[in-house]
Design a protein around this motif. Structure first.
Motif, short mmCIF file in Angstrom:
data_model
loop_
_atom_site.label_atom_id
_atom_site.label_comp_id
_atom_site.label_asym_id
_atom_site.label_seq_id
_atom_site.Cartn_x
_atom_site.Cartn_y
_atom_site.Cartn_z
N ASN A 199 16.28 7.86 -7.14
CA ASN A 199 15.42 6.98 -7.82
C ASN A 199 13.81 7.37 -7.13
N VAL A 200 13.64 6.86 -5.34
CA VAL A 200 12.36 6.91 -4.90
C VAL A 200 11.74 9.03 -5.55
N VAL A 201 12.53 9.72 -5.31
CA VAL A 201 11.43 10.95 -5.80
C VAL A 201 11.27 10.45 -7.12
N SER A 202 12.48 10.34 -8.11
CA SER A 202 11.46 10.44 -9.37
C SER A 202 9.81 9.77 -9.42
N PHE A 203 10.42 8.31 -8.52
CA PHE A 203 9.29 7.67 -9.18
C PHE A 203 7.61 8.84 -7.89
N ARG A 204 8.12 9.56 -7.45
CA ARG A 204 7.02 9.67 -6.60
C ARG A 204 6.09 10.73 -7.65
N ASN A 205 6.97 11.03 -8.74
CA ASN A 205 6.62 12.36 -9.13
C ASN A 205 6.47 11.33 -10.88
N GLY A 206 6.02 10.02 -10.61
CA GLY A 206 5.73 9.52 -11.89
C GLY A 206 6.93 9.05 -13.05
N TYR A 207 8.04 9.37 -12.76
CA TYR A 207 9.06 8.79 -13.47
C TYR A 207 9.76 7.98 -12.95
N GLU A 233 0.59 -1.33 -0.31
CA GLU A 233 0.15 0.60 0.15
C GLU A 233 0.68 1.62 0.20
N HIS A 234 1.79 1.01 0.96
CA HIS A 234 3.28 2.59 0.90
C HIS A 234 3.69 2.42 -0.61
N LEU A 235 3.79 1.75 -1.74
CA LEU A 235 4.23 1.21 -2.57
C LEU A 235 3.66 2.32 -3.91
N LYS A 236 2.14 2.19 -3.82
CA LYS A 236 1.67 2.59 -5.10
C LYS A 236 1.85 3.47 -6.06
N HIS A 237 2.76 4.44 -5.47
CA HIS A 237 3.08 5.55 -5.99
C HIS A 237 3.63 5.25 -7.02
N ARG A 238 4.76 3.98 -6.76
CA ARG A 238 6.03 3.29 -8.16
C ARG A 238 4.90 3.06 -9.42
N GLY A 239 3.56 2.98 -9.38
CA GLY A 239 2.91 2.37 -10.49
C GLY A 239 1.47 3.10 -10.58
N SER A 240 0.95 2.13 -11.75
CA SER A 240 -0.18 2.19 -12.17
C SER A 240 -1.37 1.22 -11.46
N SER A 241 -0.53 -0.24 -11.63
CA SER A 241 -1.88 -0.88 -10.85
C SER A 241 -0.81 -1.86 -10.40
N CYS A 242 -1.35 -3.06 -9.11
CA CYS A 242 -0.68 -3.91 -8.07
C CYS A 242 -1.47 -5.04 -8.44
N LYS A 243 -0.20 -5.87 -7.90
CA LYS A 243 -1.20 -7.60 -8.03
C LYS A 243 -0.40 -8.16 -6.45
N VAL A 244 -0.94 -9.17 -6.05
CA VAL A 244 -0.52 -9.85 -5.12
C VAL A 244 -0.92 -10.89 -4.93
N LYS A 245 0.08 -12.49 -4.63
CA LYS A 245 -0.07 -13.01 -5.09
C LYS A 245 0.72 -14.15 -3.84
N GLU A 246 0.41 -15.36 -3.88
CA GLU A 246 0.53 -16.21 -3.14
C GLU A 246 0.76 -17.41 -3.40
N SER A 280 18.25 16.21 1.35
CA SER A 280 16.75 16.99 1.71
C SER A 280 17.31 18.22 0.02
N GLY A 281 18.66 18.94 0.09
CA GLY A 281 18.34 19.86 -0.99
C GLY A 281 18.54 19.62 -2.28
N VAL A 282 19.22 18.48 -2.62
CA VAL A 282 19.29 18.07 -3.90
C VAL A 282 18.03 17.70 -4.03
N ALA A 283 17.18 17.11 -3.69
CA ALA A 283 15.94 16.27 -4.19
C ALA A 283 14.32 17.69 -4.53
N LEU A 284 15.05 18.76 -3.21
CA LEU A 284 13.47 20.06 -3.28
C LEU A 284 13.67 20.15 -5.63
N PRO A 285 15.15 20.40 -6.21
CA PRO A 285 14.74 20.74 -7.36
C PRO A 285 14.28 19.71 -7.75
N PHE A 286 15.34 18.67 -7.87
CA PHE A 286 14.10 17.49 -8.51
C PHE A 286 12.82 17.54 -8.51
#
Length: 669
Positions: free
Chosen positions: A371-379, A18-31, A296-302
Motif C-alpha cells: 500500500n505504501v510503496v504504491s502510493f509513493r509512486n502515485g498509484y 504533511e508526511h502523507l501528502k504523497h498519498r494524493g493531490s490535495s489536502c484538507k484539514v478541518k476542525e 525491502s527485497g520485495v518492495a524494490l522491484p515493485f
C-alpha cells in the motif's frame, strides 16, 4: 484511495498530514469542535473533497465496489463511495460494514465519539497513538513516528472507539473467514469456479482511468493479464530487475518479456543499477517503517517498476500530484494467490489452516508495504485474488486441490489455463519477487561492500527506531530463545518475556518443567523484564491465562505483537494467533516450518548451549539427559531422528531442553 489523519490538537494533525501528502493531490484539514480531521485526496471515483459531514463526519480512504448497488438499495443519490459509506454509517452504525464489498479505512466522528475501522483483511492501513493529552491517528506509521508519537497499528479485525470526553479507548472485535471444506466438489468444477470468480473480481476492480499491472511473467500476474484481456480492458504491464557483476539476468524480467510477446501485452521493463538500489533502500525502509530483508527485497522491484513509469528514470518525485504519467492511478497485482491456494513451501500439512493463517497475517507481512510503496509512486493498489468471494470459495476447497503431485496451487493453474494463460506459464514454478528480480542479491552485494556480515545488519543501519515492540512467549527452552534471538536481530524491541507456568506436565501448550530461577536467568541475560502467569494447564482453558498474560504485556509494556517459538505445531501456533487477534496483537513465528535438521545445526553455529533435560522418544536413551548439543553430537541426534522417525528438533515432545549458554549478541539484546 487516499490518506487520513486526525487528533484533538489541530496542530498535531497539520504536522502529521504533511508526511502523507504523497498519498494524493490535495489536502484538507478541518476542525470540528474538540477534534480535527484531515484528508488527502487521491481521486478514483469523482472529485468529492473530504472530510464529509451529515449528522456525523467522515474522513475515509476507501474503494467500495458495491456503492452504486447500496445507493439503489437505500434510495440514495451519492456522488461516490465515501458519501455512500457515510450514509450507511449514519443509518446502521458499524454493523453496516458487513454490507460493504471493498476495501476501506475511515474515521467517523459523531456525538463526542471517534470510530476507526478498516477492512478485515487490512488492505487499507490505520496507525494510532495515545499520549497523555491527545489521541492521534494516520494512514502511515512514519507520519506518526516523525512527530515523535509511539504508533501502533489498528488490527484489521478490531474497531476502535475513542471517547473524547473521558479519553477512554475501547474495541469491538470482528469475525474473520472460516474454513468450510466441501468434499463433494470435483476438481474440474472447482477450477471453473475459480476462473469465473476471479474474472468477476478483476472486473469490479477495473477503474475508469488507465490501468497498470505489476508483471513478473508468473502464473498469478499472467492470470490477471489474461482476465483483463478477456474483459477487453487496456492496460500496461510493468516489471523491473537488476543484473550486476557476474549475476545472471533476472529471471522475472526474462519471463515477463517472453510472456508479453506471446500474449501481445504492452510491457515496460526497467533494469536498475546497483547505485540506484543503494539510493532507494534507505527511502524504502523509511516509507514502510521496517528493515525487514524480505519486505525491502520485495518492495524494490515493485517501486522501481512503477517509479520509472510515474516519475522518470531520474527518481521518484516528492509530489505525486506533479506526475506526468497520464491517467494511470491504479495498479493491479497478483498478491494473495499464495495464501489462498498454499503456494509456499512452508504450507505443509493442514493446508487450509496454513492458508487461513497466511490470510490473518497478510496485513503485517505484505499489505502495508505494498500500500505504501504504491502510493509513493502515485498509484492505488488493487488485488483481485483478495476478493472476499474468492477467499470464501478457496476455503471450501479440499486440500488435495491445492497441492497435487509436485505442484502447488494446482487448482489455480487449471483455472489459469482455462483463462488462456500459456501452458508453460500456468505450470511454472514459484520464484519469490526478491529472487526472480535479483534484488535480494543486490542487497547482499551492497551489505558486503559496506562491511556488514549479513543483509539484516546493513538494512538495520538505515533505521534508528525499532520495527515492532514485542512480547516473547518463552518456556526457557531452545525454540522460544531462538525465536526471540531472531526477532531481536530483525530490529525488533523485545519489550518483555512472557512465561506461562503450568501445573500440568502434560500440557500441549506450555512447559511445566522449567524452574522460576531458569526463567529469571533468561530475563537477566536478555535484559527483558519477565511476566509470569500461573495456569493449571487445563486444555483450552489455559488459553484464557495466556490472554491474561498478554493483556498485562500490552498494559505494562505497550507491546504490538507476540513472538512464538513454534516450528511445526499447528496446534500451538493457531491458538496463539486466535488469542493474539482478540487482543489486537500481531504474531511473529520466525522458526515456522524451519528445516529441523538445519535448525539444530544453526543453533550450534550461533552459540546456543542447548542442554537436553528430558527424553521421551524411541531411540533417545536416558544418557542423552544432561547432554549439551555440539557440532559432533548434533549429527548423531539427526541420524537417530532419521532412523527412528522422530522430529530432529523435538517438536513433537520427543525431548525437552534448556539453554545453558546464550550467543554473546543476545546479552542485553
Amino acid at each position: 484511495m487516499c490518506g487520513i489523519a486526525g487528533a484533538k490538537n489541530k496542530q498535531a494533525v497539520e504536522n502529521t498530514v504533511e508526511h502523507l501528502k504523497h498519498r494524493g493531490s490535495s489536502c484538507k484539514v478541518k476542525e470540528y469542535g474538540e477534534f480535527s480531521l484531515a484528508h488527502v485526496l487521491h481521486s478514483i471515483v469523482g472529485e468529492v473533497e473530504q472530510p464529509l459531514r451529515e449528522d456525523g463526519i467522515i474522513s475515509a480512504n476507501c474503494e467500495i465496489y458495491n456503492w452504486k448497488d447500496l445507493n439503489e438499495k437505500y434510495g440514495w443519490e451519492t456522488e461516490n463511495d465515501a458519501q455512500t459509506l457515510l450514509k450507511l454509517l449514519e443509518k446502521k452504525g458499524v454493523s453496516a460494514l458487513e454490507e460493504l464489498d471493498g476495501i476501506y479505512a475511515f474515521a467517523y466522528f459523531k456525538d463526542g465519539e471517534l470510530i476507526l475501522a478498516r477492512d478485515k483483511l487490512g488492505m487499507n492501513p490505520i496507525w494510532y497513538a495515545e499520549t497523555g493529552e491527545d489521541f492521534v491517528f494516520a494512514s502511515e506509521k512514519q507520519a506518526l513516528e516523525k512527530e515523535d508519537f509511539k504508533p501502533r497499528e489498528l488490527h484489521p479485525r478490531r474497531i476502535l472507539k475513542y471517547n473524547l470526553e473521558t479519553g477512554e479507548v475501547c474495541f469491538e472485535n470482528r469475525e474473520f473467514f472460516e474454513i468450510d471444506v466441501d468434499e463433494s466438489k470435483e476438481l474440474e468444477e472447482a477450477a471453473e469456479e475459480v476462473k469465473e470468480l476471479f474474472v468477476e473480481a478483476v472486473e469490479k476492480r477495473v477503474p475508469d482511468t488507465d490501468l497498470a499491472l505489476l508483471f513478473s511473467g508468473g502464473v498469478d500476474s499472467t492470470m490477471v493479464a489474461a482476465a483483463l484481456q478477456e474483459l477487453d480492458v487496456e492496460f500496461t504491464c510493468y516489471t523491473s530487475g537488476i543484473q550486476h557483476g557476474n549475476v545472471n539476468a533476472p529471471r522475472d524480467m526474462e519471463w515477463a518479456k517472453k510472456v508479453a510477446e506471446e500474449m501481445d501485452l504492452e510491457l515496460e521493463s526497467y533494469e536498475a543499477s546497483l547505485e540506484e538500489v543503494e539510493t532507494e533502500l534507505p527511502k524504502i525502509t523509511d516509507w514502510i517503517s521496517s528493515t525487514s530483508v524480505v519486505k525491502s527485497g520485495v518492495a524494490l522491484p515493485f517501486h522501481l517498476a512503477l517509479r520509472r513509469n510515474s516519475y522518470g528514470v531520474s527518481g521518484a518525485a516528492e509530489d505525486p500530484g506533479s506526475s506526468t504519467c497520464g491517467d494511470e492511478k491504479v495498479v493491479m497485482t497478483g498478491l494473495g494467490s499464495e495464501q489462498l491456494y498454499a503456494g509456499y513451501h512452508r504450507h505443509q500439512g493442514y493446508l487450509n489452516k496454513e492458508c487461513l493463517s497466511g490470510l490473518r497475517s497478510l496485513f503485517e507481512n505484505d499489505l502495508y508495504r505494498d500500500n505504501v510503496v504504491s502510493f509513493r509512486n502515485g498509484y492505488e493498489l488493487r488485488a483481485p485474488f483478495l476478493d472476499h468471494e474468492l477467499i470464501e470459495h478457496a476455503l471450501t476447497l479440499p486440500e488435495g486441490f491445492k497441492v497435487k503431485d509436485e505442484y502447488r496451487k494446482y487448482v489455480v493453474r487449471l483455472a489459469a489455463e482455462k483463462l488462456g494463460v500459456p501452458e508453460e506459464v500456468a505450470w511454472r514454478g514459484k520464484t519469490a519477487a526478491q529472487y526472480g528480480s535479483n534484488f535480494d542479491k543486490a542487497i547482499s552485494r551492497l551489505a558486503k561492500n559496506k562491511g556488514f556480515d549479513h543483509k539484516q545488519g546493513y538494512l538495520n543501519s538505515f533505521r534508528s527506531k525499532e520495527n515492532n515492540r514485542l512480547a516473547a512467549l518463552t518456556s526457557g527452552g531452545k525454540d522460544s530463545n531462538a525465536a526471540l534471538y531472531r526477532a531481536a536481530r530483525r530490529n525488533n524491541e523485545i519489550s518483555c518475556l512472557v512465561n506461562l507456568s503450568s501445573g500440568n506436565k502434560e500440557s500441549y501448550m506450555f512447559d511445566a518443567r522449567k524452574t522460576s530461577e531458569e526463567m529469571e536467568r533468561q530475563s537477566e541475560i536478555t535484559g527483558s523484564p519477565l511476566l509470569v502467569q500461573q495456569t493449571d494447564g487445563e486444555k483450552e482453558k489455559e488459553l484464557q491465562d495466556l490472554e491474561k498474560a498478554l493483556g498485562k504485556a500490552i498494559e505494562q509494556y505497550d507491546v504490538e505483537g507476540v513472538i512464538a517459538g513454534a516450528i511445526a505445531s499447528t496446534y500451538q501456533r493457531d491458538r496463539v494467533e486466535k488469542v493474539a487477534e482478540r487482543l489486537g496483537l500481531k504474531v511473529f513465528a520466525p522458526l515456522w516450518q524451519e528445516n529441523q535438521e538445519n535448525y539444530m545445526r544453526w543453533l550450534v553455529r550461533e552459540g546456543f548451549g542447548v542442554q537436553i533435560t528430558h527424553v521421551a522418544a524411541r531411540g533417545l536413551e536416558e544418557n542423552w539427559i544432561g547432554t549439551v548439543i555440539d557440532e559432533e553430537n548434533v549429527e548423531e541426534l539427526i541420524d537417530l531422528s532419521r532412523e527412528y522417525g522422530f522430529n530432529a528438533a523435538g517438536e513433537g515432545g520427543e525431548y525437552e531442553t534448556r539453554v545453558k549458554n546464550f550467543p554473546k549478541s543476545i546479552t542485553g539484546l
